[in-house]
Design a protein around this motif. Structure first.
Motif, PDB file in Angstrom:
ATOM      1  N   THR A  41      42.806  32.625  38.229  1.00 16.13           N
ATOM      2  CA  THR A  41      42.511  34.046  38.433  1.00 16.13           C
ATOM      3  C   THR A  41      43.658  34.979  38.041  1.00 16.13           C
ATOM      4  OG1 THR A  41      43.154  33.663  40.711  1.00 16.13           O
ATOM      5  CG2 THR A  41      40.788  33.819  40.250  1.00 16.13           C
ATOM      6  N   ILE A  42      44.912  34.556  38.216  1.00 18.36           N
ATOM      7  CA  ILE A  42      46.022  35.467  37.963  1.00 18.36           C
ATOM      8  C   ILE A  42      46.333  35.542  36.470  1.00 18.36           C
ATOM      9  CG2 ILE A  42      48.482  35.903  38.396  1.00 18.36           C
ATOM     10  CD1 ILE A  42      48.126  34.738  41.141  1.00 18.36           C
TER      11      ILE A  42
ATOM     12  N   VAL B 218      48.485  28.004  41.408  1.00 16.76           N
ATOM     13  CA  VAL B 218      47.590  29.135  41.190  1.00 16.76           C
ATOM     14  C   VAL B 218      46.356  28.698  40.377  1.00 16.76           C
ATOM     15  CG1 VAL B 218      48.688  29.929  39.082  1.00 16.76           C
ATOM     16  CG2 VAL B 218      47.552  31.566  40.550  1.00 16.76           C
TER      17      VAL B 218
ATOM     18  N   CYS C 260      53.332  33.352  38.700  1.00 18.31           N
ATOM     19  CA  CYS C 260      52.435  32.198  38.534  1.00 18.31           C
ATOM     20  C   CYS C 260      52.931  30.983  39.314  1.00 18.31           C
ATOM     21  CB  CYS C 260      52.336  31.809  37.057  1.00 18.31           C
ATOM     22  SG  CYS C 260      51.712  33.092  35.972  1.00 18.31           S
TER      23      CYS C 260
ATOM     24  N   HIS D 231      45.987  34.311  31.359  1.00 21.71           N
ATOM     25  CA  HIS D 231      45.945  33.635  32.651  1.00 21.71           C
ATOM     26  C   HIS D 231      47.079  32.623  32.736  1.00 21.71           C
ATOM     27  CE1 HIS D 231      41.994  35.421  32.241  1.00 21.71           C
ATOM     28  NE2 HIS D 231      41.953  35.420  33.561  1.00 21.71           N
ATOM     29  N   CYS D 232      47.604  32.474  33.946  1.00 17.47           N
ATOM     30  CA  CYS D 232      48.771  31.612  34.167  1.00 17.47           C
ATOM     31  C   CYS D 232      48.580  30.196  33.622  1.00 17.47           C
ATOM     32  CB  CYS D 232      49.067  31.537  35.666  1.00 17.47           C
ATOM     33  SG  CYS D 232      49.656  33.095  36.355  1.00 17.47           S
TER      34      CYS D 232
END
Ligand code: HEM
Ligand SMILES: *[C@@H]1O[C@H](CO)[C@@H](O)[C@H](O)[C@H]1NC(C)=O
Ligand SMILES: *[C@@H]1O[C@H](CO)[C@@H](O)[C@H](O)[C@H]1NC(C)=O
Ligand SMILES: *[C@@H]1O[C@H](CO)[C@@H](O)[C@H](O)[C@H]1NC(C)=O
Ligand SMILES: CC(=O)N[C@H]1CO[C@H](CO)[C@@H](O)[C@@H]1O
Length: 328
Positions: free
Chosen positions: A240-241, A237, A233, A199-200
């Protein structure tokens, strides 16, 4: 002291040392009589699960590591607590949900159908982990078996016992050393980041405001890669990403992780530091140049993870359902 006395002491010391190190000794043949097809059954389930989703590969591998580092290789990470206070409920669980758990639960179900009450969830996790590594191009190593499942799973026991992506080399060395894993073991195990996602939020500190300086990018990152990561990213953010940790061969278990480190494509600070710190650099270069050397070191270190604080019939059980302790 007489010869007999010192022999007796030597024998007692050997027995004591043996029980500390191996418990009821693990062995690849442990289930040969009680569940002869266990390895094929697990492998078939893992294969099916990977066919459904490749996330099975990194999810299972990471779960094995987190399980081993917190109260040993005893499947304590799989326990579900109605109060959300089990190991898996700790804050460092982002990617642990889902497919890793599902892999073990499904393999356990298939194993129970063939040999009920015999094979531990800890052993199934160890076998499934070997299978995801082998099925994604990594070494197909022999797994020692005979672990019992742990009786304790508490989120409070996780804190401070898992490495963070912000760790420097000294932090990494000392956390692994607590488990008798040396620097080469630590570097080889980090090679697991040749598969999977992050995750980012775990690395955006390197892309914006690095070291608290506005607009600064970590200079050890390849600049084009840093720009790509910024694109994936954005600053605002949420969690979630996620991005591939190995941008070149993200679902293949190979030594590209190490060539990435050499070339400025290490995603976390804890990855990049293995190359930037001169103490670990030569091992990274060796693994980047020689995949067999990486595989050998990885297999050796995975064996050590699998032997951490192994439970026996005296302090463990064979869980019927991997997600709950047996009712006594
Ligand atoms: C050396 C210190 C380590 C640090 C600081 C670290 C940290 C992390 C972090 C922050 C993530 C991303 C989680 C997320 O955002 O979802 C991750 C992912 C992962 N880690 Fe590590 N890790 C380390 C060592 C290991 C080891 C030893 C293994 C296994 C042997 C491992 C296997 C994985 C895998 C496979 C993923 C991808 C998970 C997925 O895609 O579901 N890591 N790690
Ligand atoms: C893999 O999945 C596809 C559908 O996604 C299915 O048609 C195929 O039979 C599956 N193979 C195995 C070995 O399970
Ligand atoms: C790993 O080795 C075993 C035993 O030789 C074999 O049955 C299995 O198919 C191999 N797995 C892979 C993924 O090659
Ligand atoms: C690569 O590593 C393997 C296994 O550790 C070793 O046997 C081999 O000699 C190495 N190859 C080279 C070219 O150094
Ligand atoms: C799957 C899972 O256990 N997720 C938990 C991860 O940790 C956060 C914060 O502690 C929980 O809110 C999630 O439920």
């Amino acid at each position: 002291m007489g010869a007999r006395g010192s022999n007796l002491i030597a024998i007692l010391v050997l027995i004591a040392a043996g029980s500390v190190i191996v418990g009821e000794a693990l062995s690849p043949q442990y289930y040969w009589q009680s569940c002869p097809r266990v390895q094929e059954i697990v492998r078939d389930e893992v294969r099916k699960k990977i066919n459904e989703t490749v996330v099975t590969i990194p999810a299972t591998l990471r779960m094995f590591f987190h399980d081993a580092l917190v109260t040993g290789s005893d499947a304590s990470v799989i326990i579900a607590s109605p109060n959300n206070d089990a190991e898996k409920d700790s804050s460092d669980n982002l990617s642990l949900a889902g497919d890793g758990f599902d892999t073990v639960i499904r393999a356990k179900k298939a194993v129970e159908a063939a040999c009920p009450g015999v094979v531990s969830c800890a052993d199934i996790l160890a076998m499934a982990t070997r299978d995801v590594v082998a099925l994604s191009g990594g070494p197909n190593y022999t797994v020692e078996l005979g672990r019992y499942d742990g009786m304790v799973s508490q989120s409070g026991l996780v804190d401070g016992n898992l490495p963070l992506p912000s760790f420097n080399l000294d932090d990494l060395i000392s956390m692994f050393a607590k488990h008798n894993l040396d620097m080469v073991d630590m570097i080889a195990l980090s090679g697991a980041h040749t598969v999977g996602f992050s995750h980012c939020t775990r690395f955006t500190n390197r892309l914006y405001n690095y070291n608290g300086q506005s607009g600064q990018i970590d200079p050890t990152l390849d600049s084009k890669y840093a720009n790509q990561l910024q694109g994936a990213c954005p600053t605002n953010v949420g969690p979630t990403i996620a991005v591939n940790m190995d941008p070149f061969t993200p679902i293949t278990f190979d030594n590209v992780y190490y060539t990435n480190l050499v070339n400025g494509f290490g995603l976390f600070s804890s990855d990049a530091v293995l190359f930037t710190d001169t103490r670990s650099r030569s091992t990274v270069q060796q693994f980047a140049a020689n995949q067999s050397a990486f595989f050998d070191a990885f297999v050796s270190a995975m064996g050590k993870l699998g032997r951490l604080d192994v439970k026996t019939s005296a302090n463990g059980e064979i869980r019927r359902d991997c997600t709950t302790f047996n009712q006594h």
